[in-house]
Design an enzyme around this catalytic site. Structure first.
Site, PDB file in Angstrom:
ATOM      1  CD  GLU A   1      52.955  52.654  69.881  1.00  0.00           C
ATOM      2  OE1 GLU A   1      53.600  53.708  69.694  1.00  0.00           O
ATOM      3  OE2 GLU A   1      52.436  52.364  70.966  1.00  0.00           O
TER       4      GLU A   1
ATOM      5  CE  LYS B   1      51.166  52.027  77.420  1.00  0.00           C
ATOM      6  NZ  LYS B   1      50.766  51.497  76.117  1.00  0.00           N
TER       7      LYS B   1
ATOM      8  CD  GLU C   1      50.023  50.070  73.375  1.00  0.00           C
ATOM      9  OE1 GLU C   1      48.950  50.146  73.988  1.00  0.00           O
ATOM     10  OE2 GLU C   1      50.823  51.011  73.294  1.00  0.00           O
TER      11      GLU C   1
ATOM     12  CD  GLU D   1      43.037  48.125  70.120  1.00  0.00           C
ATOM     13  OE1 GLU D   1      42.471  48.682  69.174  1.00  0.00           O
ATOM     14  OE2 GLU D   1      44.270  48.144  70.277  1.00  0.00           O
TER      15      GLU D   1
ATOM     16  CG  HIS E   1      44.756  51.993  70.233  1.00  0.00           C
ATOM     17  ND1 HIS E   1      44.821  50.709  70.731  1.00  0.00           N
ATOM     18  CD2 HIS E   1      45.409  52.773  71.136  1.00  0.00           C
ATOM     19  CE1 HIS E   1      45.490  50.716  71.874  1.00  0.00           C
ATOM     20  NE2 HIS E   1      45.849  51.949  72.145  1.00  0.00           N
TER      21      HIS E   1
ATOM     22  CG  ASP F   1      54.201  51.428  74.184  1.00  0.00           C
ATOM     23  OD1 ASP F   1      55.022  51.252  75.095  1.00  0.00           O
ATOM     24  OD2 ASP F   1      53.174  52.132  74.310  1.00  0.00           O
TER      25      ASP F   1
ATOM     26  CB  THR G   1      60.017  50.901  73.874  1.00  0.00           C
ATOM     27  OG1 THR G   1      59.284  51.369  75.006  1.00  0.00           O
ATOM     28  CG2 THR G   1      59.321  51.333  72.591  1.00  0.00           C
TER      29      THR G   1
ATOM     30  CD  GLN H   1      47.875  50.859  79.893  1.00  0.00           C
ATOM     31  OE1 GLN H   1      48.166  49.757  79.432  1.00  0.00           O
ATOM     32  NE2 GLN H   1      47.511  51.871  79.137  1.00  0.00           N
TER      33      GLN H   1
ATOM     34  CG  ASP I   1      53.758  55.706  72.459  1.00  0.00           C
ATOM     35  OD1 ASP I   1      53.783  55.841  71.216  1.00  0.00           O
ATOM     36  OD2 ASP I   1      53.305  54.692  73.018  1.00  0.00           O
TER      37      ASP I   1
ATOM     38  NE  ARG J   1      47.446  46.576  76.812  1.00  0.00           N
ATOM     39  CZ  ARG J   1      47.783  47.639  76.095  1.00  0.00           C
ATOM     40  NH1 ARG J   1      47.896  48.827  76.657  1.00  0.00           N
ATOM     41  NH2 ARG J   1      48.030  47.513  74.808  1.00  0.00           N
TER      42      ARG J   1
HETATM   43 MN    MN Z   1      51.758  52.989  72.876  1.00  0.00          MN
END
Ligand code: MN
Length: 438
Positions: A213, A265, A211, A385, A146, A245, A269, A252, A139, A249
């Protein structure tokens, strides 16, 4: 670089009438690939092509494909596999030959229409699987918007680390937990450090996020020790899918230093079942630019083809359907939109960088682009975000607040390409429902 040819002609229509409806993701100009079988059946999995609201079963064409040129026959034989890897391994000339043949036999008035109609399966009657055997998954982190927004949350004084404008940053992800759209996502458990606490505890993530993507499927691989030069990088790319993804958080924040994402993560996915080929995307190219004062990329990440047309314009969006919206029959609510053309690094740069050290890629390997956030705050591709790390919850339809994902939330990614003079093509969707933790 794939060329625009007769398969992109906007005047083309199909004898599969649903392909000609305005706004359809799968007009005859698209022809994306998927792996499927009839839902509830024990049929073998095989490859198909999306056309309108149907799938053309590439293993059920029989005599319609007999006597075709060698490259087409070879590509069709590869499509009898339960994954796209064999077709991916054939390379761009075979993909192009198959595309031209499919475009010819699916267009309105084709002699083959009568025989091919029996090979159509309604998409609504199909069960899809992850379209390739994914050996490895990497990834990237290609959106500078971002990277800057997330960096600002963690390091207000230095949002963007100094390597960002030189290195297409990535981490090696996990292939085993890549799932196809429609598969439920169980809220992960793990180590969490509560605010102000000295010791972590174990529990379900309270800051589950998505996420937005794109996924890049590798076609032909490279031998170990033999880098792929940027001029040839796209010859090694089969096509693109949507990719979510999923990210915890809180896991993480506690685990990511010093080696980057791990359990935050690799629990899930989600990918879309459809792979849109680079051939289909040919009309939606744009020049790739790096404006001063940002540094020009190092020579191995730069070439004239990249400057001329290395970027792709792909509109992306994320929508959310909460349990309350479902109960009230409300449509999913769009949370944000962005465009892949705003990516700081291109697909060719991802491939060239991944292999500069001799690392070998194989057919079916998947590269994530990283969260695609646009330059405006409302174009952010994650809740992290959009809600300023949960401090400013979104207020959804029905006055429902949302900082991070709740059980029962369904996240839906969509994508598509538009340009005057061409027919719009779409990616279908990559959706997943959040299930309570075990
Ligand atoms: Mn990602």
């Amino acid at each position: 670089m794939r060329a625009i040819d007769e398969t992109h002609d906007p005047r083309l229509t199909s004898w599969v009438s649903t392909a000609n409806r305005a706004g359809c993701d799968f007009p005859i100009q698209n022809l994306p690939f998927a792996v499927f079988r009839r839902a509830g059946s024990a049929e073998p999995l095989r490859c198909g092509v999306g056309i309108g609201d149907a799938i053309l079963d590439l293993t059920a064409l029989g005599a319609a494909a007999a006597g075709e040129e060698e490259a087409v026959a070879q590509a069709m034989a590869a499509c009898a596999q339960p994954a796209l890897n064999a077709l991916m391994a054939l390379g761009a000339p075979a993909w192009l030959a198959l595309r031209r043949w499919l475009s010819r036999v699916l267009r309105a008035g084709a002699d083959e229409a009568g025989r091919l109609a029996a090979a159509l399966v309604p998409q609504s009657a199909a069960q899809f699987v992850v379209p390739a055997r994914i050996g490895d998954y990497t990834d990237f982190y290609t959106s500078i918007h971002h990277a800057t927004a997330v960096g600002r949350l963690f390091r207000p004084d230095q949002p963007l680390l100094p390597n960002y404008k030189w290195v297409p940053i990535a981490y090696h992800g996990r292939a085993s937990s890549i799932i196809v759209s429609g598969t439920g996502v169980r809220r992960p458990r793990g180590q969490l450090l509560a605010r102000g606490a000295e010791c972590p505890h174990v529990g379900p993530s309270e800051r589950l996020d998505y996420e937005l993507e794109l996924g890049v499927f590798i076609g032909r691989g490279n031998r170990l020790g033999e880098p792929i030069p940027i001029e040839r990088a796209e010859e090694h790319v089969f096509g693109l899918c949507l990719l979510n993804d999923w990210s915890a958080r809180d896991l993480q924040a506690w685990e990511y230093q010093p080696l980057g994402p791990f359990l935050a993560k690799n629990f899930a996915t989600t990918v879309s079942p459809w792979v849109v080929t680079l051939e289909a995307l040919a009309p939606f190219r744009a020049p790739w630019r790096r404006l001063a004062p940002d540094p020009s990329p190092l020579p191995y990440l730069d070439c004239s083809e990249l400057r001329a047309a290395g970027a792709l314009e792909i509109e992306l969006e994320v929508a959310l359907e909460t349990a309350a919206m479902r109960a009230r029959n409300l449509a999913p609510q769009r949370l944000s939109q962005s465009d892949f053309r705003d990516s700081y690094w291109s697909i060719a740069q991802m491939v060239a960088h991944h292999t500069i050290n001799g690392c070998n890629l194989a057919p079916g390997d998947l590269l994530g682009t990283g969260t695609q956030s646009g330059p405006l705050p409302e174009q952010a591709g994650s809740l992290l975000e959009l809600t300023a790390a949960g401090t400013r919850p979104l207020i959804l339809a029905g006055a429902e607040p949302r900082a991070f994902l709740c059980d029962g939330d369904r996240v839906i990614l969509r994508g598509g390409c538009r340009r005057p003079g061409f027919v719009r093509i779409g990616f279908g969707e990559a959706a997943g429902l959040v299930l309570p933790s075990a």
